[in-house]
Motif scaffolding. Structure first.
Motif, PDB file in Angstrom:
ATOM      1  N   ARG A  45       0.975  -1.224   0.004  1.00 47.96           N
ATOM      2  CA  ARG A  45       0.131   0.005   0.065  1.00 47.96           C
ATOM      3  C   ARG A  45       0.924   1.136  -0.139  1.00 47.96           C
ATOM      4  NH1 ARG A  45      -5.435  -1.192   3.788  1.00 47.96           N
ATOM      5  NH2 ARG A  45      -6.199  -3.195   2.276  1.00 47.96           N
ATOM      6  N   THR A  46       1.774   1.496  -1.060  1.00 44.54           N
ATOM      7  CA  THR A  46       2.475   2.538  -1.374  1.00 44.54           C
ATOM      8  C   THR A  46       1.641   3.443  -2.376  1.00 44.54           C
ATOM      9  OG1 THR A  46       3.836   1.294  -2.737  1.00 44.54           O
ATOM     10  CG2 THR A  46       4.776   1.666  -0.603  1.00 44.54           C
ATOM     11  N   TYR A  47       1.643   4.697  -2.152  1.00 40.92           N
ATOM     12  CA  TYR A  47       0.917   5.629  -3.157  1.00 40.92           C
ATOM     13  C   TYR A  47       1.486   7.090  -3.159  1.00 40.92           C
ATOM     14  CZ  TYR A  47      -0.933   8.430   0.521  1.00 40.92           C
ATOM     15  OH  TYR A  47      -1.238   9.540   1.543  1.00 40.92           O
ATOM     16  N   GLU A  79       2.550   7.144   1.893  1.00 45.47           N
ATOM     17  CA  GLU A  79       3.005   8.068   0.778  1.00 45.47           C
ATOM     18  C   GLU A  79       4.389   8.164   0.439  1.00 45.47           C
ATOM     19  OE1 GLU A  79       1.685  12.601  -0.761  1.00 45.47           O
ATOM     20  OE2 GLU A  79       1.209  11.901   1.187  1.00 45.47           O
ATOM     21  N   VAL A  80       4.667   7.856  -0.886  1.00 46.36           N
ATOM     22  CA  VAL A  80       6.160   7.648  -1.046  1.00 46.36           C
ATOM     23  C   VAL A  80       6.149   8.506  -2.496  1.00 46.36           C
ATOM     24  CG1 VAL A  80       6.507   5.365  -0.089  1.00 46.36           C
ATOM     25  CG2 VAL A  80       5.775   5.923  -2.689  1.00 46.36           C
ATOM     26  N   ALA A  85       5.759   4.461  -6.001  1.00 48.77           N
ATOM     27  CA  ALA A  85       4.435   4.047  -5.531  1.00 48.77           C
ATOM     28  C   ALA A  85       3.784   2.911  -6.520  1.00 48.77           C
ATOM     29  CB  ALA A  85       3.537   5.302  -5.622  1.00 48.77           C
ATOM     30  N   ARG A  86       2.977   2.102  -5.747  1.00 49.82           N
ATOM     31  CA  ARG A  86       2.334   1.190  -6.290  1.00 49.82           C
ATOM     32  C   ARG A  86       1.015   1.657  -7.041  1.00 49.82           C
ATOM     33  NH1 ARG A  86       0.663  -5.234  -4.635  1.00 49.82           N
ATOM     34  NH2 ARG A  86      -0.609  -5.613  -6.386  1.00 49.82           N
ATOM     35  N   THR A 151      -5.344   4.164  -8.696  1.00 48.67           N
ATOM     36  CA  THR A 151      -5.259   3.296  -9.899  1.00 48.67           C
ATOM     37  C   THR A 151      -4.026   2.653  -9.604  1.00 48.67           C
ATOM     38  OG1 THR A 151      -4.242   5.140 -10.979  1.00 48.67           O
ATOM     39  CG2 THR A 151      -6.539   4.739 -11.526  1.00 48.67           C
ATOM     40  N   GLU A 152      -3.639   1.644 -10.272  1.00 47.58           N
ATOM     41  CA  GLU A 152      -2.143   1.050 -10.384  1.00 47.58           C
ATOM     42  C   GLU A 152      -1.294   1.661 -11.112  1.00 47.58           C
ATOM     43  OE1 GLU A 152      -2.597  -3.086 -11.618  1.00 47.58           O
ATOM     44  OE2 GLU A 152      -3.161  -3.774  -9.616  1.00 47.58           O
ATOM     45  N   ARG A 153      -0.141   2.029 -10.519  1.00 52.54           N
ATOM     46  CA  ARG A 153       0.660   3.187 -11.420  1.00 52.54           C
ATOM     47  C   ARG A 153       1.437   2.266 -12.657  1.00 52.54           C
ATOM     48  NH1 ARG A 153       6.182   3.936 -11.801  1.00 52.54           N
ATOM     49  NH2 ARG A 153       6.375   2.273 -10.131  1.00 52.54           N
ATOM     50  N   ALA A 154       1.587   1.022 -12.532  1.00 53.94           N
ATOM     51  CA  ALA A 154       2.378   0.371 -13.542  1.00 53.94           C
ATOM     52  C   ALA A 154       1.450   0.072 -14.616  1.00 53.94           C
ATOM     53  CB  ALA A 154       2.952  -0.947 -13.176  1.00 53.94           C
ATOM     54  N   THR A 155      -0.248  -0.063 -14.397  1.00 54.52           N
ATOM     55  CA  THR A 155      -0.811  -0.678 -15.675  1.00 54.52           C
ATOM     56  C   THR A 155      -1.862   0.485 -15.792  1.00 54.52           C
ATOM     57  OG1 THR A 155      -2.389  -1.459 -13.837  1.00 54.52           O
ATOM     58  CG2 THR A 155      -0.668  -2.902 -14.734  1.00 54.52           C
TER      59      THR A 155
END
Length: 233
Positions: A45-47, A79-80, A85-86, A151-155
């Protein structure tokens, strides 16, 4: 001696009413709608917050992000930097004003001179006078809105989308925002398609009370409420 007895009785009644009213709490009632495809875990849970290009230096949005960040932290979100972030968290918000008309009763007193019946009974033996007519009075009402999209950062896949909405006489969105943020993320994550009502005690200082929110509605496949919360079906 008789007057003293009535005075003492009236004092006791007033004291009881004061104690009763002091225990009353006013609530901010918010409707929450959630759509979810959540499968994350605490370790992931990093965002980071995401903004449109024209919102980069928006102080109002920064203020609202802090409210949401405080609520996310209670659900193990951390929070990162955006690159680490994921999840990406985006906010939408707004306020709308409308006018509502309410019929108010007008009471007629058929006794022009004051009448005092039994001791401390201003109505005498006739009771309260009934309303004889109604007049329409118009008041402003304000609807406050907060949307939180994860949302997912990667996708780029949307995994959680929740909207909180409440209405009342409060004309300031910033004063309504603590209640919207807390209501939107209460008992995260909710099931997909959940619509429910969240009640949070009103804080006299303008922020959300430290009391636990009381949540209600008809959640579909929703998880158990957080400790201390009350779900009203």
């Amino acid at each position: 001696m008789k007057l003293n007895r009535w005075t003492r009785r009236a004092t006791l009644v007033l004291a009881a009413l004061t104690a009763l009213l002091s225990g009353c709490t006013t609530y901010v009632t918010t409707q929450v709608t959630a759509f979810s495809d959540w499968s994350g875990n605490d370790a992931s849970r990093t965002y980071a917050f995401t903004r449109a290009a024209d919102q980069q230096n928006n102080l109002e949005l920064t203020t609202y992000e802090r409210f949401v960040a405080n609520e996310l932290a209670t659900h193990a979100f951390r929070e990162v930097d955006k690159g680490q972030a994921r999840y990406l968290v985006g906010l939408s918000y707004g306020i709308r004003s409308d006018m509502v008309t309410v019929a108010q009763p007008v009471y007629y007193n058929p006794w022009p001179a004051p009448y005092w019946g039994r001791p401390f009974d201003p109505w005498g033996p006739w009771g309260a006078f009934p309303a004889t007519t109604y007049v329409n009075e118009t008041y402003p009402i304000f609807t406050h809105l907060l949307g939180v999209r994860i949302t997912e950062r990667a996708t780029g896949k949307e995994v959680y989308n929740v909207t909180a909405r409440n209405s009342g006489a409060e004309s300031s969105l910033v004063r309504a925002m603590p209640y919207l943020a807390r209501s939107a993320l209460a008992d995260f994550p909710l099931g997909n398609g959940v619509v429910r009502t969240v009640q949070i005690p009103l804080d006299k200082n303008g922020g959300a009370s430290n009391e636990m929110a009381a949540t209600g509605g008809a959640p579909a496949a929703a998880p158990a409420p957080a400790s201390g919360a009350k779900v009203v079906q």
